[in-house]
Design an enzyme around this catalytic site. Structure first.
Site, PDB file in Angstrom:
ATOM      1  N   ASP A 262      59.151   8.797  33.678  1.00 57.57           N
ATOM      2  CA  ASP A 262      60.060   8.631  34.798  1.00 57.57           C
ATOM      3  C   ASP A 262      61.333   7.884  34.396  1.00 57.57           C
ATOM      4  O   ASP A 262      61.277   6.839  33.754  1.00 57.57           O
ATOM      5  CB  ASP A 262      59.343   7.858  35.916  1.00 57.57           C
ATOM      6  N   GLU A 299      62.408  12.375  32.198  1.00 65.42           N
ATOM      7  CA  GLU A 299      63.391  12.550  33.270  1.00 65.42           C
ATOM      8  C   GLU A 299      64.608  11.719  32.893  1.00 65.42           C
ATOM      9  O   GLU A 299      64.500  10.507  32.703  1.00 65.42           O
ATOM     10  CB  GLU A 299      62.829  12.071  34.615  1.00 65.42           C
TER      11      GLU A 299
END
Length: 604
Positions: A262, A299
């Site tokens: 993330d 990401e």
């Protein structure tokens, strides 16, 4: 790189269980065993910040660590928090008693068809067993990889997962360690890989006891979630070890096939060896020792290829990354939305550039960012980029959590699916999109701190003026918000059944035609735009496939630019897909509004 990690956490052994915690600033650390009567056991320091003790302690024993003879806290590397993030940690045996899946070797990223899901919202039981019961469904759909949103222990019973504060403890309400082990084995038995979303850029706001143990956080930088983790300051070795051990747990102990990382742009590290590179070295070490493929997908909100560049080229060597700009270009083209960061998109040339160069903003001026933005990704194969028309962020971070189903027509939904699944990139589906799920996916929490609950409510309201002024987001704390976000599984009739069959057909087409599988950029040819129509050729050896994606609201007639005799093999407008009917082919490419067609070269 030689990987040497310090063990942390509580490791059960019938002959003597080991308890290890990193607390470099403490003068004294005691293990508090809370089985009646509670007992305190002084731990021994090793000179570099770790404290250890080995005792004959039975599995199931609750424990805490007492720091400097004052307060005691749960283990920051606890493997089991059955009563929540504020209560004692519990010693647990993580040895899996069931048969293994030794023959499983993993799936290359280039071959993955990824399905992102939230464990709590995917089934009516809200747990890992609920996913297991749907594996046949996913297999029939053509999915070969599931990606689970974060599962580290969060406050309460429900959370997206990004508020986790005990990253080693699997959320107890999902089924904990045993439930997750069952899921991984069942998925592998079906030929389905398992990716886990992990959060190494911040911890949640409630139950975060790491600052009491040591300098886990840095004040040198800031993130949208507060102070970032300390990956490059004094004592950062212990912080890096903490998260590397977490990655090793998922990849090796629990045998998952990869990690979705993330917001890596919020991991600040100016060390000579960036944490991302060290993480990749660890994954390669595990891959070598186990003989199983281990994938790292980042990401990134920077359009910076250094994360996926090889170490030899000055990069960190990650396997792949999400590409939000593909989504933005596609969504805005279909919906016309131009709010917030969508203001940088809106023309078909943006989607054309997403196909041609991957990054839409690759060193050009961004109106939203008010600066020149992005680098070049052209040297990287398509197989390093994951694309989607929906995901948890792009749905759940809308004020009302509305899906694409709520914003576009049925023909546009089919066009969006075809754009993703016929692209040369790695496709990702968000749970339920394959049958046009009508339930929203909204942001939900289960905090216990009243002040935090009100702050989160206020923050959500403040966050959305740029998207939908006047709309009041649902209360994140309400259980109804969570239940409203669960999948309905209404797909057995009408457009839902048709859309599900449509997705199955497209996925099968992608998996069975060589030209629609992994390819180099040299094997992909994008034709010049014709109005609102984007077209491209995909070719591997003698298999040649031609795709037209028409985003216009009226029919289009396109001259065949290939110079080849062609045969149509797919049309999203066909009556079989509840479309308006195919246009007659008179030697030209005739397209219905918002349609996708695929042709193959006729081999004489």
């Amino acid at each position: 790189m030689n990987i040497t990690l310090q063990k942390i956490g509580a490791w059960y052994d019938p002959a003597g269980s080991s308890f290890i915690v990193w607390a470099p600033a403490c003068k004294k650390v005691e293990l508090i065993l809370e089985s009646p009567p509670p007992t305190a056991h002084p731990m021994m320091p090793d000179g570099v910040g770790y404290w250890r003790i080995t005792l004959p302690v039975p599995a199931g024993t609750p424990y805490r660590f007492r720091l400097n003879e004052e307060n005691s806290y749960p283990d920051p590397a606890s493997f089991h928090q059955p009563q929540g993030v504020h209560e004692p940690s519990v010693l647990v045996s993580r040895t899996d008693p069931s048969a293994g899946d030794e023959d499983w070797k993993g799936i290359p990223l280039s071959n993955m068809i990824i399905y992102e899901l939230h464990t709590g919202c995917f089934s009516d039981t809200h747990d890992f067993d609920g996913i297991i019961r749907r594996l046949d469904y996913l297999d029939e759909l053509g999915i070969n990889t599931i990606e689970l949103m974060p599962m580290g222990q969060c406050p309460g019973q429900r959370n997206w997962g990004y508020d986790g504060v005990a990253p080693f403890a699997i959320q107890h309400s999902y089924g904990g360690i045993r439930g997750f082990q069952r899921l991984v084995k069942a998925a592998h038995a079906k030929g389905i890989a398992v990716l886990v979303d992990v959060v190494y850029n911040h911890l949640g706001p409630e139950g975060n006891y790491l600052p009491f143990y040591g300098p886990y956080f840095s004040e040198r930088y800031r993130t949208p979630w507060g102070s970032p983790l300390n990956f490059d300051g004094p004592w950062s070795d212990g912080v890096r070890n903490f998260f590397l051990q977490n990655a090793r747990m998922w990849l090796e102990d629990y045998q998952v096939d990869g990690l979705r990382l993330d917001a890596v742009h919020a991991i600040y590290d100016f060390s000579a060896c960036h944490f991302m590179q060290e993480l990749k070295d660890l994954a390669l070490d595990i891959e070598t020792r186990t003989g199983r493929k281990k994938i790292l997908i980042a990401e990134i909100d920077l359009n910076d290829p250094r994360y996926i560049n090889s170490v030899e080229k000055g990069g960190y060597g990650l396997d792949g990354q999400w590409v939000d700009e593909f989504h933005h270009a596609l969504r805005v083209l279909l919906t016309g939305e131009r709010n917030a960061y969508y203001e940088d998109f809106g023309d078909i040339t943006h989607l054309e550039k997403a196909f041609r160069h991957t990054y839409v903003y690759n060193g050009i001026y961004s109106q939203h960012r008010k600066k020149t933005f992005g680098g070049y990704a052209d040297q990287h194969p398509f197989s390093q980029f994951v694309v989607f028309s929906q995901n948890h962020d792009q749905v759940g971070n809308r004020p009302m959590g509305d899906r694409l189903t709520h914003n576009v027509s049925f023909e546009q939904l089919k066009l969006a699916a075809a754009t993703v699944l016929l692209s040369p990139y790695v496709p990702l589906l968000f749970m339920g999109e394959e049958y046009g799920e009508k339930n929203p996916f909204q942001f939900f929490t289960d905090f216990s701190d009243p002040a935090l609950i009100e702050a989160v409510r206020a923050g959500r309201k403040k966050e959305f003026p740029a998207f939908a002024e006047g709309l009041v987001p649902p209360d994140p704390q309400s259980e109804e918000t969570f239940l409203r976000s669960n999948l309905s599984w209404h797909f057995r009739e009408g457009q839902g059944a048709t859309l599900l069959a449509y997705y199955r057909h497209l996925i099968r087409l992608r998996k069975t035609r060589p030209a629609l599988q992994g390819m180099t950029r040299e094997e992909f040819h994008l034709y010049p735009l014709e109005g609102q129509t984007l077209s491209f050729e995909r070719k591997i050896l003698t298999d040649q496939v031609y795709v037209w994606l028409h985003f216009g609201d009226s029919p289009a007639i396109i001259h065949n630019p290939t110079g080849c005799a062609l045969r149509k093999i797919f049309d999203s407008a066909a009556a079989a897909w509840c479309g308006p009917g195919e246009k007659i082919n008179n030697g030209k490419i005739e397209l219905q509004p918002y349609s996708a067609v695929v042709y193959e070269k006729i081999i004489s």
